[in-house]
Design a protein around this motif. Structure first.
Motif, PDB file in Angstrom:
ATOM      1  N   SER A 159       0.846  -1.204   0.000  1.00 24.16           N
ATOM      2  CA  SER A 159       0.000   0.000   0.000  1.00 24.16           C
ATOM      3  C   SER A 159       0.881   1.254   0.000  1.00 24.16           C
TER       4      SER A 159
ATOM      5  N   GLU B  85       1.885   1.514  -4.004  1.00 20.00           N
ATOM      6  CA  GLU B  85       0.855   1.975  -4.953  1.00 20.00           C
ATOM      7  C   GLU B  85      -0.491   1.881  -4.262  1.00 20.00           C
ATOM      8  N   ASP B  86      -1.380   2.754  -4.712  1.00 20.44           N
ATOM      9  CA  ASP B  86      -2.693   2.725  -4.096  1.00 20.44           C
ATOM     10  C   ASP B  86      -3.579   1.882  -4.993  1.00 20.44           C
ATOM     11  N   CYS B  87      -3.994   0.723  -4.514  1.00 18.25           N
ATOM     12  CA  CYS B  87      -4.746  -0.181  -5.388  1.00 18.25           C
ATOM     13  C   CYS B  87      -5.999  -0.584  -4.636  1.00 18.25           C
ATOM     14  N   ARG B  88      -7.185  -0.279  -5.205  1.00 14.32           N
ATOM     15  CA  ARG B  88      -8.352  -0.382  -4.360  1.00 14.32           C
ATOM     16  C   ARG B  88      -8.694  -1.804  -3.935  1.00 14.32           C
ATOM     17  N   TYR B  89      -8.357  -2.731  -4.766  1.00 11.52           N
ATOM     18  CA  TYR B  89      -8.792  -4.083  -4.375  1.00 11.52           C
ATOM     19  C   TYR B  89      -7.784  -4.772  -3.448  1.00 11.52           C
ATOM     20  N   LEU B  90      -6.628  -4.142  -3.234  1.00  8.18           N
ATOM     21  CA  LEU B  90      -5.658  -4.768  -2.315  1.00  8.18           C
ATOM     22  C   LEU B  90      -5.966  -4.318  -0.888  1.00  8.18           C
TER      23      LEU B  90
ATOM     24  N   GLU C 123       1.894  -8.610  -5.713  1.00  7.35           N
ATOM     25  CA  GLU C 123       0.512  -9.049  -5.538  1.00  7.35           C
ATOM     26  C   GLU C 123       0.440 -10.582  -5.476  1.00  7.35           C
TER      27      GLU C 123
ATOM     28  N   ALA D 216     -10.952  -8.642  -9.058  1.00  9.29           N
ATOM     29  CA  ALA D 216     -10.374  -7.549  -9.841  1.00  9.29           C
ATOM     30  C   ALA D 216      -9.599  -8.106 -11.029  1.00  9.29           C
ATOM     31  N   ASN D 217      -8.997  -9.291 -10.850  1.00  9.23           N
ATOM     32  CA  ASN D 217      -8.222  -9.875 -11.957  1.00  9.23           C
ATOM     33  C   ASN D 217      -9.079 -10.733 -12.873  1.00  9.23           C
TER      34      ASN D 217
END
Length: 2045
Positions: A1633, A1636-1641, A1681, A1717-1718
């Motif tokens: 986090s 990178e800001d990744c919403r689903y993580l 990830e 998300a993937n």
């Protein structure tokens, strides 16, 4: 688990090109299994399933002159000239004399017999056959011989194990416990000081000098070639015995039959009185069969004085008659055999009883008293001897039961002591004892090995005159076996006979055969002999005669003279063997008995006094003369003997005569006879008639009735005594001697009826008795063959008996075979017949009836073909009228064209093999069937006939194509075709027959290869394949046919010249140029050499048409393998095994063959197997994954990554990456990267054993093949295929990894049967990776191909593990040896892999795809470093690794971190090795790695980072890690840096120093861990502390969390392992986090709170401390990830294993958004499936941990002193268990009596403790929840997860006792709060807060009543109801008014209202409790009433009565209310006691 899904080792493809590769794969071999087919070149015109047209072998050899010099290479080209030899071997003779009759005249029978029994063996021998596996199998023993003198390889593994075992307890580290903080992490200075003062290892300074890379390569190669083991397969277990279908043994030489033999010695015979000579005889009798089973043995133990009394009557005795010992033979030993001893004395006046009287009455002790009587008896005795000395009378007898001897003396193995007592005492007493044992005798009756016994027989029974017959004897013997024997009641004749009974030694000296011939060895003819006694076996003995024996036994049985007038009372019968009628023609052929001459002309029976109808028990033995005529006869003369001496009466008066003519109609007369007796002498010419004929003028006793019974028995290897055989031989002899006319019993033979008689006689052989057929089989077969080869000429006509004789042979062979199935070898060949062909059979060279021409065997073919047939023929042979039968068709008669031809036809003989082939081809119906059933016999006969024929005609040197005529070759072709067709068509019906037929045909072709045109034989093989293949398409069960075909090719390939047959020296066309050397091949030009050249090399490596034609047999073997390994092949397990075993067996035989020792020869041999490399590459997905179970050692043992993709073909890419990318310690391999998956296909997997065998074959080929050719082939391969080869090498390394001596010892303690994959199963056992389910799945895969015919031959192998069945304990030497061999094997396998890697590297330099390949090469290299390599190998391995790094530095330092990480880890691991040379090389490699990294960018950050992380992980996981050794290596590196001249000017040395010091720090930290290795809790605490120390270095913290997870998994703490993984995932999430800001993580730790409240401690240290993108930080693959996903999946799987299914759900809540998300729906499907499983399992019964408070007191504990912990133990751990564990552990550490466990849970007063001791207090605690918490904690899981508060109770009274009366009983509740919630990343957590609550007695009572009420309610409402439990609870509540029961409680507390108003509420509460309680009791009783049966009514009434009493007693107490309760109370003081409500408290320190 689908088999192909986890090909974890096929993982070398560089990530960047994965997509392209995937496309390429699906293009290149999407649909076809055979990679090699796609490698360019012309399309294959012949599919693999068809056999190509072979090269014309003879022509090819003729046209290609070998270019090699004479020598081993030249020998590969053609068979040796002396390949085939025909040997004439003289047969052994057992005796000094030849044993054939010396008579001048011999009849035809005797002549034939003598010839058959004396002629030499004729043996056709293939001189080199001993080199083939047929006769020289590669067995385990032979392997052991080849393994002698192996060097001992040094392995780290063994060294460490030895070090550990020798350490023992000397290690004081365990004793002293240092505080955790003794050496703070910052003690930098001390650390440097330590390091500076330590010693370095030996330095390899030469390696720091830069040399040209070519030079280095060359040096490395030379070093690699030194000290190599030449034969890799000698280090490998021998091929599977089960599959050795080609195994043959040379038949045993035909020899005389003997059973088990015992030696009986007669030592002495002594009576109470000695007055006359006594004579004895011994014989064996079988009571059950009522049969005498041996001839008599006569012995004479009289003193010289006694013998002297008879001098007048006997000539000088022959030495043979003085024998006192005899050897008896027992073919059918049984418990019913008796040794019968009969005694006789000289005839005297008086009957037997009178004559025995003195012996029974007089005692030796009374000799003086009876002096006169004795003297009188002696005088009488002397008189009788003088007068009647030649006659005998019966005297006494006894018998010995043989089984008792054996049982009482015990078998040899039995302990001596048990029989000592038995040996004393008289024979009779002992006999009584052993009767009890008799029943056992049945099974264990063997006379081979018992301890010799000396017996003294004391009791004899006197003979009864009227009960002398054998019938009577059997009755007596049967009676003797009974305990209450009638015989016992008789008065015995007392005597002492001493005899010895013992097993016969190996070669006894001084023996005489039954014919009195001297048996070798017989060193001195004057020594007293031992006689071999002839056996008369109970049942038939099927052994052909091999010696001349011609004996006759005559047994007079009884005589009836009751009607004969005159004085005939003492009757003696005289026997003579007469050659004619003149009294002088009596022949001296009767064998003497004892103390007489060898042979006599007459013999007498014993006389029974005054008996007109005597019975006889006599046996007369005679030898039959060699020329029996019709005049020979036995003459019996009957005499009356006058015992009293009277005047004028002669001693003997003849009173009758009778006779038996011996020969009639060509047959010997034997059997039972009842003869009339004539009163007068017979008239002239009586001898040709029988006495039954009424002769004129003769007077007969009793009107010519039969009055004399006699039996005549012949034991003869001359006379068959079978009417059909006799007739057959008679006809043959009549023909040979041409003596027409000849009278037979029923017909007179003339020329006219001869042919039909002969044919019918040949046909009638089938009805002859089997025993006669077998024992005369040599003669019969010889005669039948003679009839085929020389058709007889009768009256000028040739009579063709070929068909009749062929049929007779077929029928006879079948009969013998069927009836004697016990005497067969593994191929179903009867060994009697096999040895006939091998030794006895020869082509008849002379015509029957003619003297054999005196010519040497070689004197030219002409004589052989035209041996004159005219000489012995009658003049009447009229040529012009003769008919000749066509040679090729027996039914056609042709008229010859000219007299010359005709003569030629008649005179020329036929050739047996041609005739056999012809007759077989044209045979029909039953004959054909018979021939098929015994095909082997005819094939072998033909082969020997062909070879013998070539030898006799001097054609062994002739060109093969000219050796046999065309028509014969056609017949053979037709024959092979028919037999092949039979095999194909009958396969379903009679599998056993087909198997035998198949192997017979294969052996036949194998034989033909030795002397026929080889090209022709190859075509026969091809026609066989065609027949089988045609059938394959239609059969239901193709596997059975394929198995037959594999066996067939295996047998053919076991030919000793197999290599030559494959034309190994021929290049495949186009013609080859000489191979360039490796070094020239690497140069630019040759890598792209001419097209044809490449084409040629490529076709050498695939099963191209050219390859299969040229290397015909090898092509077939590889073809079978390729076909069975095709993924679509219905690969039955056993077929894989067969195909691989064939190959393995071949390579083993090459490996051990002295002809192929030369390396250039080996290269040519290996060339025959080059396509194997391609085949195994294609089979890669089917091979057993040896890396799998190895990886489990190093990876988290329990964290298995579940299959990702639904298709089950691979691990999902993402998970694979996650796991693969770890810089973490997977001890054995770092990657689980996957070849892109081929379209999903269900492969038939190979077992571990099959895979291992296949891989060892591959290694053999790689080791022995020509490097230059391999190099040129590799140059043409695509990167994809080279990578496949690398995968294969990777697998080889795992497969042959050394297991260590310890493993061998551990395996040895297991017991198992021979398992399918012995070694692989062992591995599985060692690594514990196989469970019952997998075992079952595997078994179901291995179903037999024959449906339910489970018992067919190849099911043998499917045997499974069995505990404690047969201990296979091996000695220490054997274990040492196994480990030694295994070590050498592992080293050699690794060396072969290394050589191959070097070739690949040299090839790849020039190709464009080198990145992906080089990565693969390095991975394999790293893998070899990881798989327990030997020190010898590691030196070469490091050399290669250094060369590789210096050639391609960018590979490590620019591309993939992972490789660098792995390399660092491996090098560091070896830097800590115990073995000095390994350390030296490893530290040099590591230093050079740093130097190289530095040279690229003046800084070696990458290597620094990786080395640091590697060290952490190494220290964390490695059990046997030794910091002392690592310290030396660090010092070595430091020394290198200081001394390296090239980098003096740079900062390099300084940087190295920094790094080394930092490493040293980590090392020091972990030394402590080592001390606590045995203390799991302490160890985890330490690891926890170290991990905490790395808070600022996420990579390393992650490493340590992983280490902890691994430790927990090892110990089965799955919940804790899962927590470690959750913490790891949270750590990764934090840094992701930040990046990178990744919403689903997940947002960081916060997201994980629901899984565990402890996770927040992972939140990141502020950003300025750490920037994640800095080089080397968070660079591991986990910080991605995929890494996060991998960790979470591992966590979920650990939670699942721990049964915490609710937590699984929480984990998946984080995972699901990522997959959504993937758009990874496959993954989601799998996840939801697992969720469903988890939710379904929640309802199951689960048990979570049990908790204990543990307090440590005493300064011995260091910083644990006065610490309290809550320990989490596995569920249902008893207090005693944990107490025992801790006590034992600390006792071992601090010493005996230094540790005390404090009982009870009262607070500890430290002042009262002994300061020198260590105290541990243990208390069981339960999780505690406040009332408000219980609203949320509903389920069992809720109540066992996230626990921080625990409680335990302590009862007490105010005066210090624990328990008192109700009114004084207090209770203390203690609440403990821990620093973290359970489950946490460790299993013990510190207590940080403690609180106590005290309950007063009434409160205790309230709690008790509430508990009772709850129990009642529970029991009442239980569903389903449990009557027993309900009654128990009721009984406890109302049963009796129990002590301290409810009533007493009420009476104590409710009797009166308390004075203290503070207790009002309690009083009231208790009252209400009781109300509730009585209500519940009533409910319970009501419920109970519905549940009980009628038998419990009374019990219920009792309960109800008690309840009523209780209720009445309570009534007044319960109805009293306290009025004050309804007024408000004053506030009370705040001091904390029981009045503060518990539910208000929520304090936490």
């Amino acid at each position: 688990m689908a088999a192909a899904e986890r090909r974890a080792f096929a993982h070398r493809i560089n990530r960047t090109v994965a997509a392209e590769v995937r496309k390429q794969v699906s293009r290149e071999y999407g649909n076809s299994p055979q990679l090699s087919k796609k490698r360019g070149g012309p399309p294959q015109s012949v599919p693999l399933t068809e056999v190509v047209e072979p090269v014309d072998f003879e022509e090819y050899l003729g046209s290609h002159v070998p270019d090699a010099e004479p020598g081993p290479l030249r020998d590969l080209v053609e068979f040796p000239t002396d390949d085939l030899e025909v040997i004439h071997q003289t047969r052994d003779c057992r005796t000094l004399e030849p044993g054939i009759p010396e008579d001048e005249k011999q009849d035809a029978r005797v002549r034939d017999a003598v010839q058959v029994y004396t002629e030499d063996w004729v043996i056709v021998q293939r001189k080199y056959q001993r080199l083939s596996t047929m006769y020289n199998a590669i067995t385990a023993e032979r392997q052991r011989d080849r393994q002698k003198g192996l060097p001992r390889q040094v392995f780290e593994l063994d060294e460490v194990a030895e070090e550990r075992s020798s350490q023992g307890d000397s290690d004081d580290l365990k004793r002293c416990s240092t505080s955790l903080d003794d050496t703070p992490r910052g003690s930098w200075a001390s650390s440097i000081f330590d390091l500076k003062n330590s010693a370095a290892d030996f330095l390899l300074r030469s390696l720091l000098v830069r040399t040209a890379i070519e030079e280095t390569d060359r040096t490395n190669e030379e070093l690699r070639k030194k000290n190599r083991h030449g034969e890799i397969l000698a280090l490998y277990p021998a091929p599977d015995e089960d599959e050795a279908v080609e195994r043959c043994s040379i038949p045993e030489v035909p020899r005389e039959h003997f059973g088990q033999r015992i030696l009986v010695k007669c030592l002495s015979l002594k009576f109470e009185i000695e007055i006359e000579p006594i004579f004895g005889s011994l014989a064996l009798y079988d009571v059950k069969e009522k049969k005498k089973i041996s001839e008599n043995f006569y012995f004479d133990l009289n003193s010289e004085h006694m013998k002297g009394l008879l001098r007048a009557h006997s000539a000088h005795p022959a030495i043979s008659t003085l024998a006192r010992s005899a050897i008896f033979s027992l073919t059918h030993p049984s418990p019913d055999i008796f040794l019968v001893i009969k005694l006789e004395k000289v005839l005297q006046q008086g009957d037997i009883s009178e004559c025995c009287e003195p012996y029974m009455v007089m005692k030796e002790t009374d000799a003086l008293k009876n002096k006169e009587k004795l003297e009188k008896l002696r005088v009488a005795g002397e008189q009788f001897c003088t007068r009647l000395g030649r006659y005998r009378m019966p005297f006494a007898w006894t018998a010995i039961h043989l089984v008792n001897i054996i049982n009482s003396t015990g078998m040899l193995e039995r302990d001596a002591s048990d029989s000592e007592s038995d040996r004393k005492g008289t024979w009779n007493e002992r006999k009584r004892k052993t009767y009890e044992r008799m029943s056992v005798g049945e099974e264990m009756c063997s006379f081979n090995n018992f301890r010799p016994a000396t017996l003294t027989v004391t009791n004899f029974f006197k003979q009864e005159g009227d009960r002398l017959s054998d019938e009577d004897l059997y009755k007596f013997l049967a009676d003797m076996r009974r305990p209450s024997s009638v015989l016992r009641r008789l008065r015995p004749v007392t005597a002492q006979l001493k005899i010895d009974i013992s097993p016969v030694p190996e070669n006894p000296h001084y023996c005489l055969s039954p014919e009195l011939l001297h048996v070798l060895p017989y060193p001195d003819l004057r020594v007293r002999p031992t006689k071999e006694i002839l056996e008369f076996p109970v049942k038939e003995v099927y052994t052909p005669h091999t010696t001349y024996r011609n004996l006759l036994y005559v047994y007079p049985q009884s005589l009836n003279f009751s009607s004969r007038q005159g004085s005939v009372r003492n009757i003696a019968v005289k026997l003579q063997f007469m050659a004619g009628e003149d009294p002088g023609q009596a022949m001296p052929v009767i064998f003497g008995k004892s103390s007489c001459s060898d042979f006599a002309k007459e013999a007498y029976t014993a006389v029974v006094y005054h008996n007109k109808s005597p019975e006889f028990y006599e046996e007369f033995k005679l030898k039959i003369p060699a020329n029996l005529t019709d005049n020979h006869h036995l003459l019996f003369t009957f005499y009356h003997i006058s015992c009293q001496q009277k005047q004028n009466t002669p001693l003997e008066t003849p009173v009758g005569y009778t006779w038996i003519p011996l020969m009639q109609h060509g047959r010997l007369r034997t059997g039972q006879f009842c003869l009339p007796v004539s009163v007068d002498k017979p008239p002239p010419s009586y001898s040709v008639l029988t006495p039954d004929v009424q002769l004129p003028g003769m007077k007969w006793v009793d009107n010519h009735k039969g009055v004399f019974n006699v039996e005549v028995l012949a034991v003869s290897s001359v006379h068959t005594q079978d009417p059909f055989l006799d007739k057959f031989f008679t006809l043959i002899h009549v023909l040979e001697e041409y003596t027409f006319p000849f009278r037979l019993k029923d017909v007179i033979l003339t020329e006219n009826n001869m042919e039909s008689e002969l044919k019918s006689s040949v046909g009638n052989l089938r009805v002859a008795s089997l025993e006669s057929l077998v024992v005369f089989s040599h003669q019969i077969l010889n005669k039948l063959i003679q009839l085929i080869v020389y058709p007889p000429v009768i009256a000028g006509q040739i009579v063709n008996l070929g068909r009749a004789a062929f049929e007779a042979i077929a029928v006879m062979v079948n009969q013998i075979h069927k009836n004697l199935d016990s005497s067969q070898d593994q191929h179903g060949h009867n060994h009697l017949l096999a040895s006939y062909i091998f030794y006895v059979f020869r082509l008849p060279v002379a015509e029957p009836g003619l003297p054999e021409p005196g010519m040497p065997p070689h004197s030219g073919s002409i004589q052989y073909a035209t041996l004159s047939r005219a000489t012995g023929r009658p003049i009447s042979l009229n040529l012009s009228r003769s008919k000749s039968i066509s040679n090729s068709n027996p039914d056609l008669t042709t008229t010859p064209n000219s007299p010359d031809e005709e003569v030629q036809k008649i005179v020329g003989s036929k050739l047996l093999h041609e005739e056999l082939a012809l007759q077989w081809v044209v045979s029909t119906s039953s004959v054909r069937e018979a021939a098929l059933h015994q095909a082997w016999f005819f094939f072998k006969l033909m082969v020997k006939s062909m070879a013998h024929h070539l030898f006799l005609c001097d054609k062994l040197e002739a060109p093969r194509k000219l050796r046999f005529p065309g028509r014969f070759v056609d017949d053979i072709s037709a024959l092979v075709c028919t037999v092949s067709a039979e095999i194909a068509s009958r396969c379903q019906k009679d599998i056993e027959l087909v198997e035998r037929l198949n192997s017979s045909l294969a052996f036949f072709l194998n034989d033909l290869l030795s002397f026929m045109d080889r090209g022709f034989v190859f075509n026969l093989l091809r026609s066989y394949y065609k027949q089988i293949n045609n059938r394959l398409l239609t059969t239901q069960n193709p596997n059975a046919l394929i198995a037959l075909r594999m066996d067939f090719i295996r047998i053919i390939c076991s030919h000793e010249h197999y290599v030559t047959l494959n034309l190994p020296c021929s290049g495949l066309s186009p013609p080859a140029s000489p191979s360039p050397s490796v070094s020239s091949a690497t140069s630019q030009g040759s890598a792209f050499s001419s097209q044809t050249q490449d084409q040629r090399v490529a076709s050498m490596f695939e099963l191209s048409v050219a390859f299969r034609q040229q290397h015909f047999l090898a092509g077939l073997v590889l073809m079978e393998l390729a076909l069975i390994l095709e993924p679509d092949a219905e690969g039955a397990f056993f077929l894989h095994k067969k195909a691989i075993s064939t190959l393995h067996n071949l390579l083993c035989s090459h490996d051990s063959d002295p002809r192929y020792m030369d390396s250039s020869v080996r290269e040519h041999v290996a060339q025959l197997y080059l396509p194997l490399i391609g085949i195994v590459m294609d089979a890669l997905p089917q091979l057993y994954d040896f890396t799998e179970n190895l990886s489990q050692r190093g990876r988290l043992a329990s964290v298995t990554v579940e299959d990702g993709d639904g298709d089950g073909s691979t691990i999902s890419q993402s998970v694979a990456m996650a796991i693969a990318g770890s810089p973490l310690p997977h001890t054995h391999r770092s990657t689980v990267f996957q070849m892109p998956s081929v379209p999903p296909r269900q492969y038939s997997m190979l077992s571990a054993e099959a895979s291992r065998n296949l891989l060892v074959c591959l290694l053999w080929v790689l080791k022995n093949a020509d490097g230059a050719i391999l190099h040129r082939w590799l140059a043409d391969l695509s990167a994809l295929h080279v990578n496949r080869l690398l995968d294969l090498l990777y697998l080889c390394v795992s497969c042959f990894e050394y297991k260590g001596k310890k493993a061998f010892e551990r395996i040895n303690s297991l017991t198992f049967k021979k398992s399918l994959d012995m070694k692989a199963r062992l591995e599985e056992a060692i690594l514990g990776t196989i469970g019952a389910r997998q075992e079952m799945v595997r078994r179901s895969r291995e179903r037999s191909p024959f449906g339910n015919q489970e018992n067919v031959r190849w099911r043998k192998n499917i045997a499974h593990w069995r505990q404690n069945s047969d201990k296979v304990d091996k000695s220490k030497e054997e274990l040492e040896h196994e480990a030694l061999v295994d070590g050498n094997m592992a080293t050699e396998a690794n060396m072969v892999v290394l050589d191959t890697l070097e070739i690949i590297v040299q090839t790849v330099i020039l190709s464009e795809a080198k990145e992906s390949v080089l990565g693969g090469v390095l991975r394999v290299l790293l893998h070899t470093m990881g798989c327990t390599p030997s020190a010898a190998f590691l030196q070469h391995c490091f050399a290669t690794q250094r060369a590789l790094v210096s050639k391609f530095p960018e590979m490590l330092f620019e591309e993939d971190t992972e490789l660098c990480a792995d390399l660092c880890l491996r090098l560091l691991r070896h830097c800590s090795s115990k073995v000095g040379t390994i350390r030296t090389h490893a530290s040099t490699s590591l230093y050079l790695l740093m130097r190289q990294n530095f040279e690229i960018g003046n800084n070696f950050a990458r290597v620094k980072m990786q080395v640091t992380m590697s060290l952490s992980s190494l220290v964390g996981t490695s059990q046997n890690f030794n910091e002392e050794h690592l310290r030396r290596s660090l010092k070595t590196i430091l020394t290198y840096a200081e001394e390296d001249p090239e980098l003096r000017e740079t900062t390099f040395a300084e940087q190295v120093q920094d790094l080394v010091f930092n490493l040293h720090m980590i090392l020091t930290d972990t030394v402590k861990m080592k001390e606590h290795q045995e203390d799991p809790e302490m160890l985890i605490d330490l690891m926890y502390r170290i991990a905490k120390g790395y808070q600022t270095s996420p990579d390393l913290r992650l490493t340590w969390l992983q280490n902890m997870a691994a430790k927990h998994s090892e110990r089965g703490n799955h919940a804790e392992a899962a927590q470690c993984l959750v913490h790891s995932a949270a750590l990764v999430a934090e840094y992701l986090s930040m990046l990178e800001d990744c919403r689903y993580l997940p947002v960081g730790c916060v997201t994980f709170q629901n899984i565990s409240s402890n996770v927040l401690e992972e939140s990141a240290v502020s950003d300025d401390v750490l920037s994640p993108d800095e080089e080397g930080i968070c660079s591991g693959k986990y910080f991605t990830e995929q890494g996060l996903v991998g960790l979470l999946e591992q966590a979920a799987s650990s939670f699942t294993m721990g049964g915490l299914y609710e937590a699984v759900n929480e984990v998946y809540k984080i995972l699901i958004p990522i997959h959504e998300a993937n758009r990874d729906f496959k993954k989601l499907a799998v996840l939801h499936g697992k969720l469903q499983d988890a939710f379904n399992k929640i309802t199951d019964q689960r048990m979570f941990g049990t908790y204990f408070r543990v307090g440590f007191y005493g300064c011995k504990f260091g910083d644990l002193d006065e610490q309290e912990f809550v320990y989490k133990e596995p569920s249902i751990t008893k207090l005693a268990e944990i107490s025992h564990r801790l006590e034992e552990f600390y006792t071992e550490r601090f010493g005996h009596e230094m540790v005390e466990i404090i009982k009870g849970s009262n607070p500890v007063d430290k002042a009262k403790l002994d300061p020198n001791k260590a105290y541990i207090q243990l208390t069981y605690v339960e999780p505690f929840f406040d009332t408000y918490e219980l609203k949320d904690r509903v389920t069992y899981f809720d109540k066992n997860y996230n626990l921080r508060t625990f409680m335990f109770c302590t009862p007490f009274t105010l005066d210090g006792r624990a328990h008192g009366d109700l009114h004084e009983q207090f209770k203390r509740k203690t609440l403990l709060t821990t620093s973290h919630a359970f489950p946490y990343i460790k299993t013990r957590i510190n207590v940080i807060h403690k609180e106590e609550i005290i309950l007063i007695p009434i409160e205790v009572a309230i709690e008790d009543m509430q508990k009772k009420t709850q129990e009642l309610a529970f029991a009442t409402h239980q569903d389903p109801p449990d009557a027993k439990m309900l009654q128990m609870v009721l009984q406890g509540c109302v049963g009796t008014i129990v002590n301290q029961g409810p009533l007493e409680v009420a009476q104590v507390f409710l009797a009166e209202i308390p004075e203290d108003p503070k207790l009002y509420r309690h009083h009231n509460k208790l009252r209400l409790c009781f109300k509730d309680f009585t209500k519940r009791c009533e409910d319970a009783l009501r419920k109970n009433k519905t549940l009980i049966g009628p038998d419990q009514r009374e019990f219920l009434r009792e309960l109800e009565r008690n309840y009523q009493r209780l209720k009445e007693a309570l009534h007044p107490l319960l109805n009293r209310k306290i009025p004050q309760l309804y007024t408000p109370l004053a506030p009370h003081s705040a001091h904390r006691n029981s009045f503060s409500r518990l539910s208000l408290r929520k304090t936490e320190a």
